[in-house]
Design an enzyme around this catalytic site. Structure first.
Site, mmCIF file in Angstrom:
data_model
loop_
_atom_site.group_PDB
_atom_site.id
_atom_site.type_symbol
_atom_site.label_atom_id
_atom_site.label_comp_id
_atom_site.label_asym_id
_atom_site.label_seq_id
_atom_site.Cartn_x
_atom_site.Cartn_y
_atom_site.Cartn_z
ATOM 1 N N ASP A 141 -7.678 -3.368 -6.956
ATOM 2 C CA ASP A 141 -7.426 -3.180 -5.732
ATOM 3 C C ASP A 141 -8.537 -3.065 -5.648
ATOM 4 O OD1 ASP A 141 -5.729 -1.195 -3.872
ATOM 5 O OD2 ASP A 141 -4.461 -2.367 -4.643
ATOM 6 N N HIS A 163 -6.190 -6.839 -1.613
ATOM 7 C CA HIS A 163 -4.924 -5.446 -1.652
ATOM 8 C C HIS A 163 -3.663 -5.877 -0.242
ATOM 9 C CE1 HIS A 163 -3.899 -1.252 -1.001
ATOM 10 N NE2 HIS A 163 -3.774 -0.865 -0.101
ATOM 11 N N SER A 207 1.065 -1.600 -0.089
ATOM 12 C CA SER A 207 -0.541 -0.043 0.295
ATOM 13 C C SER A 207 0.815 1.534 0.209
ATOM 14 C CB SER A 207 -0.718 -0.128 1.354
ATOM 15 O OG SER A 207 -2.454 1.243 1.216
#
Length: 298
Positions: free
Chosen positions: A176, A243, A80
């Site tokens: 995502d 994610h 991330s």
């Protein structure tokens, strides 16, 4: 009571969970600045200081003094915002070591796209613009980008990856889940709530919503087209709604982990890092992949 940080997936010290990196020295630098360790600004009137770049530099200096400078092999990874940090700081990390050290970088779920949201606006661009401006990020962005594009554009990985000189592996879900929720269809861009069910469960998406998500995937594939031509770079783009897949054991390395072409993420990253084979794994479009561990929104 201190909260213990789980060392799972790529951080695991168990061979059965992390076959290629289990016996490495593993360090997790906690994310704390909001700008992927790239900010450096001060507003005395507002009593605000952002020192992400200095925190990064201090952390690396400390690690090098503790023995990292003697490493034969090093891998900078993150997911991330940490995945974006891995891209932003990849060449900087490489330059800490002598030329004889094998250094590579891995970005997991860090390929944030400058995409149009469901209202036709640019939610993520507006958000990134605020971060870049507030934290004085511009001075820490690569000049190879800022000489040609505005600072906010140079905070988007799609405009950075072509100029990263160090071998880089990009792992990303084509759909995502964070970007779908916070960038493509946030409540601010969907006041009527027409995307609420689709966000919670992609099986509830209409045909037009699926097409919108397919366009997002196409944007991602176009963004990495030039990057993928380098033999040194690696790619694993699976058609999942997920994610961050490196630090979760179920997605990194387990009996039912996601696959592309019969190979999972951990072995793909290992094959790339140790030069066992070239890895350019592109999944077919949704809904073909039945191996995904999809995240459901709440």
């Amino acid at each position: 009571m201190e909260k213990q940080i789980p060392f799972t997936g790529i951080l695991s010290n168990k061979a059965e969970e992390n076959p290629d990196f289990f016996n490495w020295n593993r360090v997790k630098v906690r994310y704390c600045d909001g700008a992927s360790f790239a900010g450096d600004s001060e507003d005395k009137a507002a009593q605000l200081e952002f020192r992400g770049q200095r925190i990064w530099s201090a952390a690396m200096e400390d690690l090098m003094s503790r023995g990292m400078s003697n490493a034969d092999q090093a891998l900078l990874s993150g997911c991330s915002a940490g995945g974006l940090a891995s891209i932003l700081h990849c060449d900087e990390f490489r330059n800490l070591f002598p030329a004889s050290t094998k250094v590579k970088c891995l970005s997991d779920a860090g390929l944030f796209l400058d995409a149009v949201d469901v209202s036709g606006g640019h939610t993520l661009r507006n958000f990134f613009s605020g971060v870049v401006s507030l934290q004085g990020v511009q001075k820490n962005l690569p000049s190879s980008c800022t000489e040609n594009l505005d600072p906010t554009s140079c905070f988007f990985p799609e405009n950075l990856i072509a100029n990263v000189k160090t071998p880089l592996f990009i792992l990303n879900a084509a759909y995502d889940s964070w970007q779908v929720q916070a960038s493509l269809a946030p409540a601010s861009a969907d006041p009527s709530g027409s995307w609420r069910d689709c966000k919670m469960n992609h099986a509830s998406c209409s045909e037009s919503q699926i097409q919108f998500l397919q366009d997002f995937r196409n944007h991602m594939l176009n963004a990495i087209e030039g990057f993928s031509t380098s033999e040194e770079n690696g790619l694993f783009i699976n058609s999942c709604f997920a994610h961050c897949q490196t630090e979760r054991q179920d997605t990194w390395f387990a009996d039912d982990s996601p696959l592309v072409g019969n190979k999972g993420i951990a072995l793909s990253v290992g094959d790339w890092y140790f030069d066992r084979s070239s890895v350019k794994a592109f999944d077919c479009a949704y809904p073909c992949d039945k191996t995904c561990h999809n995240l459901i929104f709440k």
